[in-house]
Design a protein around this motif. Sequence first.
Motif, short mmCIF file in Angstrom:
data_model
loop_
_atom_site.label_atom_id
_atom_site.label_comp_id
_atom_site.label_asym_id
_atom_site.label_seq_id
_atom_site.Cartn_x
_atom_site.Cartn_y
_atom_site.Cartn_z
N ALA A 89 44.17 43.31 44.72
CA ALA A 89 44.43 42.42 43.93
C ALA A 89 43.92 43.88 42.25
O ALA A 89 45.20 44.89 41.97
CB ALA A 89 43.56 42.08 42.99
N VAL A 90 42.80 44.81 43.59
CA VAL A 90 42.16 46.07 42.91
C VAL A 90 43.42 47.15 43.19
O VAL A 90 43.47 48.38 41.55
CB VAL A 90 41.13 46.04 43.05
CG1 VAL A 90 41.30 47.86 42.42
CG2 VAL A 90 40.14 45.59 42.59
N PRO A 100 47.05 56.87 40.02
CA PRO A 100 45.72 56.95 39.55
C PRO A 100 44.08 57.78 39.32
O PRO A 100 45.01 59.13 39.41
CB PRO A 100 44.93 55.75 40.51
CG PRO A 100 45.87 55.48 41.71
CD PRO A 100 47.34 56.46 41.12
N GLY A 101 43.89 57.78 37.69
CA GLY A 101 43.29 58.87 37.76
C GLY A 101 42.21 58.66 37.97
O GLY A 101 41.51 58.02 38.59
N GLU A 106 37.46 55.43 40.18
CA GLU A 106 35.96 55.54 40.07
C GLU A 106 35.73 53.87 40.30
O GLU A 106 34.83 53.05 40.61
CB GLU A 106 35.32 56.47 39.69
CG GLU A 106 35.87 57.87 39.91
CD GLU A 106 35.09 59.00 39.29
OE1 GLU A 106 34.39 58.26 38.33
OE2 GLU A 106 35.34 59.71 39.26
N ARG A 107 36.64 53.53 39.49
CA ARG A 107 36.02 52.08 38.72
C ARG A 107 36.63 51.19 40.06
O ARG A 107 35.47 50.61 40.33
CB ARG A 107 37.18 51.30 37.08
CG ARG A 107 36.30 50.49 37.25
CD ARG A 107 35.41 49.71 36.80
NE ARG A 107 34.88 50.42 35.54
CZ ARG A 107 35.23 50.36 34.31
NH1 ARG A 107 35.77 49.24 34.49
NH2 ARG A 107 34.95 51.04 33.36
N ALA A 108 37.59 51.15 40.38
CA ALA A 108 37.58 50.75 42.01
C ALA A 108 37.45 50.39 42.62
O ALA A 108 37.46 49.43 43.44
CB ALA A 108 39.45 50.89 42.20
N ALA A 109 36.56 51.94 43.55
CA ALA A 109 35.51 51.93 44.31
C ALA A 109 34.71 50.59 43.87
O ALA A 109 33.89 50.99 45.14
CB ALA A 109 35.72 53.04 44.44
N GLY A 164 39.59 44.43 34.41
CA GLY A 164 39.17 45.75 34.09
C GLY A 164 38.88 46.83 34.83
O GLY A 164 38.68 48.12 34.46
N VAL A 165 39.47 47.30 36.08
CA VAL A 165 39.68 48.38 36.82
C VAL A 165 41.05 48.78 35.72
O VAL A 165 41.39 50.06 35.73
CB VAL A 165 40.16 48.55 38.42
CG1 VAL A 165 40.98 49.19 38.89
CG2 VAL A 165 39.48 48.03 38.87
#
Length: 222
Positions: A89-90, A100-101, A106-109, A164-165
Amino acid sequence: MPLIGDVRTGGRTVASGDFYCPSCGGDRRYRKRIGRRWHGIGGLPLLPSPGRLAVVECVTCHTAHQPEVLERPTTAALAGMLREGARTAVTAVLTAGGPPGAASRERAAAALRQYGWATPHFPRASGEAPASGAPADPLRDALEPVARHLAPQGRERLLRLAAGVALADGPYAPAERAVLAAVGHRLGLTAPDVERITAEVARASDGPPGDTRRGGGAGHGG
C-alpha cells in the motif's frame, strides 16, 4: 432425553503443523486425525456409521476442532501478511504520479519500520518494471487476504498509513487519491469511509484535503 449423535473413536494422525488454537488463544502445534464414525448415545459409541470423521486436535490443550480451523492463519503468518500489505500500500501511493521526493521516501520508510521493515526498497516511480512473476494487481493480492482477518480499525489503520505518506510532500494529488481509493477498496472499506479517513489524516497533518498544489500528472516534489 439422551443425546444421540456421531462419536469419533481412536483414529490415526494424517497431518500435523502449526495453527491458531481458539481454545488456547495462540499459535500451537496440531494433529489432524481421522477416526471411525459411530452412532452414539450420551457420548458412548454403539453402532458403526459409514465414513470417517476428521478433527484437528491441539497438542497443548487436546481440544478437538473442525478442520475449518486451519483456514485461519497463525499469528505469525498474519503478521507476515500485514507486513507485506503495508509495504504494498505504501509503495503504491509513494510512486503514484511520478518519482517520490525525499520527504515522501523518509515518511514511507518510517511508516514501514512500524511493521518490521528495517530498510525497505522503493521503486523510483510507478512505471518501474515489476520483478519477474510479480502479480498483475499487487494491491488485490496483498490486501484482500489480510483484510479478511482484520477488524475495521486494523483496515483503517493501513489506509491511514498510506494517506500519511501521500501527504508528506503536500496535499493529495489526483493520482494519490486514486491509489488511496484503490487501497480502501481492497481493504473492504466503503467509498464514504475512504473519503472520511483521508480527510481526517489531512486535517491532522495541517494540510487541506483538496488538490491545490499539483496537477494530476505532476510528480512528487523533492
